[in-house]
Design a protein around this motif. Structure first.
Motif, mmCIF file in Angstrom:
data_model
loop_
_atom_site.group_PDB
_atom_site.id
_atom_site.type_symbol
_atom_site.label_atom_id
_atom_site.label_comp_id
_atom_site.label_asym_id
_atom_site.label_seq_id
_atom_site.Cartn_x
_atom_site.Cartn_y
_atom_site.Cartn_z
ATOM 1 N N MET A 143 66.710 -6.422 44.666
ATOM 2 C CA MET A 143 66.395 -4.998 44.520
ATOM 3 C C MET A 143 64.926 -4.807 44.145
ATOM 4 N N MET A 144 64.454 -5.560 43.188
ATOM 5 C CA MET A 144 63.081 -5.396 42.702
ATOM 6 C C MET A 144 62.038 -5.848 43.726
ATOM 7 N N GLU A 145 62.339 -6.933 44.427
ATOM 8 C CA GLU A 145 61.353 -7.510 45.348
ATOM 9 C C GLU A 145 61.395 -6.890 46.740
ATOM 10 N N ARG A 146 62.560 -6.427 47.174
ATOM 11 C CA ARG A 146 62.679 -5.957 48.551
ATOM 12 C C ARG A 146 63.063 -4.488 48.652
ATOM 13 N N VAL A 147 64.131 -4.083 47.955
ATOM 14 C CA VAL A 147 64.679 -2.727 48.134
ATOM 15 C C VAL A 147 63.748 -1.664 47.550
ATOM 16 N N VAL A 148 63.316 -1.838 46.318
ATOM 17 C CA VAL A 148 62.462 -0.820 45.690
ATOM 18 C C VAL A 148 61.163 -0.608 46.478
ATOM 19 N N PRO A 149 60.429 -1.669 46.820
ATOM 20 C CA PRO A 149 59.177 -1.420 47.568
ATOM 21 C C PRO A 149 59.421 -0.773 48.939
ATOM 22 N N GLU A 150 60.446 -1.206 49.654
ATOM 23 C CA GLU A 150 60.710 -0.644 50.989
ATOM 24 C C GLU A 150 61.161 0.812 50.886
ATOM 25 N N THR A 151 62.043 1.105 49.948
ATOM 26 C CA THR A 151 62.509 2.477 49.778
ATOM 27 C C THR A 151 61.360 3.376 49.353
ATOM 28 N N ALA A 152 60.553 2.910 48.417
ATOM 29 C CA ALA A 152 59.397 3.692 47.973
ATOM 30 C C ALA A 152 58.492 4.019 49.153
ATOM 31 N N ALA A 153 58.226 3.044 49.999
ATOM 32 C CA ALA A 153 57.362 3.269 51.163
ATOM 33 C C ALA A 153 57.993 4.291 52.113
ATOM 34 N N LEU A 154 59.293 4.178 52.355
ATOM 35 C CA LEU A 154 59.978 5.104 53.259
ATOM 36 C C LEU A 154 59.994 6.534 52.719
ATOM 37 N N LEU A 155 59.910 6.671 51.394
ATOM 38 C CA LEU A 155 59.934 7.992 50.765
ATOM 39 C C LEU A 155 58.537 8.447 50.334
ATOM 40 N N ASP A 156 57.524 7.794 50.837
ATOM 41 C CA ASP A 156 56.136 8.160 50.539
ATOM 42 C C ASP A 156 55.847 8.143 49.040
ATOM 43 N N MET A 157 56.346 7.132 48.361
ATOM 44 C CA MET A 157 56.139 7.011 46.923
ATOM 45 C C MET A 157 55.590 5.629 46.609
ATOM 46 N N GLU A 158 55.073 5.490 45.421
ATOM 47 C CA GLU A 158 54.683 4.177 44.923
ATOM 48 C C GLU A 158 55.890 3.580 44.208
ATOM 49 N N PRO A 159 56.032 2.255 44.210
ATOM 50 C CA PRO A 159 57.100 1.652 43.406
ATOM 51 C C PRO A 159 56.877 1.973 41.930
ATOM 52 N N TYR A 160 57.941 1.955 41.155
ATOM 53 C CA TYR A 160 57.886 2.273 39.737
ATOM 54 C C TYR A 160 56.859 1.408 39.017
ATOM 55 N N ASN A 161 56.058 2.039 38.187
ATOM 56 C CA ASN A 161 55.066 1.355 37.378
ATOM 57 C C ASN A 161 55.466 1.540 35.915
ATOM 58 N N PRO A 162 55.910 0.467 35.239
ATOM 59 C CA PRO A 162 56.354 0.600 33.846
ATOM 60 C C PRO A 162 55.266 1.075 32.892
ATOM 61 N N GLU A 163 54.009 0.824 33.230
ATOM 62 C CA GLU A 163 52.915 1.258 32.358
ATOM 63 C C GLU A 163 52.728 2.771 32.383
ATOM 64 N N THR A 164 52.937 3.383 33.548
ATOM 65 C CA THR A 164 52.764 4.835 33.658
ATOM 66 C C THR A 164 54.092 5.581 33.598
ATOM 67 N N GLY A 165 55.197 4.847 33.841
ATOM 68 C CA GLY A 165 56.506 5.494 33.877
ATOM 69 C C GLY A 165 56.710 6.341 35.129
ATOM 70 N N GLU A 166 55.878 6.111 36.148
ATOM 71 C CA GLU A 166 55.960 6.909 37.369
ATOM 72 C C GLU A 166 56.257 6.027 38.574
ATOM 73 N N GLY A 167 56.792 6.651 39.623
ATOM 74 C CA GLY A 167 57.072 5.964 40.865
ATOM 75 C C GLY A 167 58.565 5.814 41.102
ATOM 76 N N PHE A 168 58.896 5.222 42.230
ATOM 77 C CA PHE A 168 60.296 5.032 42.607
ATOM 78 C C PHE A 168 60.810 3.731 42.020
ATOM 79 N N GLY A 169 61.931 3.824 41.300
ATOM 80 C CA GLY A 169 62.519 2.635 40.685
ATOM 81 C C GLY A 169 64.034 2.739 40.632
ATOM 82 N N CYS A 170 64.619 2.022 39.702
ATOM 83 C CA CYS A 170 66.077 1.913 39.567
ATOM 84 C C CYS A 170 66.783 3.260 39.617
ATOM 85 N N PHE A 171 66.240 4.216 38.842
ATOM 86 C CA PHE A 171 66.939 5.484 38.677
ATOM 87 C C PHE A 171 66.702 6.456 39.833
#
Length: 177
Positions: A143-171
């Protein structure tokens, strides 16, 4: 293949992917003008200055700006095929029947495909990665290595960044416990 035939084929694929009923996206009533130019809404504009016809899924429109219909089309044209391939590559037996309901649940249509979905394993809000790793390390890494980055790209988002709390991630998909 003519532009009109390609458009019709794309519409049929999009309709068949998830939404078998609802408002259809029809080709232009004028029979379709094969000479088009990009339009501001992500669709195309007839060379003669006629009406604008938006391409299926509005590929040039950011996810956040797509209409509900454009989102359904984008899911059928881009997201479903890519995610199905990704999940089946990971475990073909487990995800042989991958479809809209895999992520959105059996009641996805009733809920207008809103995410997160209660059909997916819930994660604790405080530390979802640690909990997920304890539950199933291999799936969590996938999920972390493949699904999150691909889904984020398909939805025009950046993958979740724990430092900023922004982007597409688990939730973006999983409900919080």
């Amino acid at each position: 293949m003519t532009t009109k035939t390609a458009l019709l084929a794309t519409l049929v694929l999009a309709a068949a992917a998830c939404e078998k009923s609802g408002e259809p996206s029809n080709p232009p009533a004028d029979g379709g003008n094969t000479e088009t130019t990009p339009a501001a809404d992500g669709g195309t504009e007839a060379a003669d200055g006629g009406e604008t016809a938006t391409a299926p899924g509005a590929p040039d429109v950011k996810w956040a700006d797509k209409s509900f219909q454009q989102r359904k089309e984008w899911m059928g044209i881009e997201v479903l095929p890519k995610m199905k391939g990704l999940f089946q590559e990971y475990d073909n037996a487990q995800f042989k029947g991958f479809g809209c309901d895999t992520c959105h649940g059996d009641d996805g249509k009733d809920k207008e495909y809103k995410m997160p979905s209660d059909a997916i394993y819930p994660l604790p809000k405080a530390d979802p990665i640690t909990a997920a790793m304890e539950y199933d390390e291999a799936v969590t890494k996938f999920m972390m290595e493949r699904v999150v980055p691909e889904t984020a790209a398909l939805l025009d988002m950046e993958p979740y960044n724990p430092e900023t709390g922004e982007g597409f991630g688990c939730f973006g998909c999983h409900p919080a416990e």
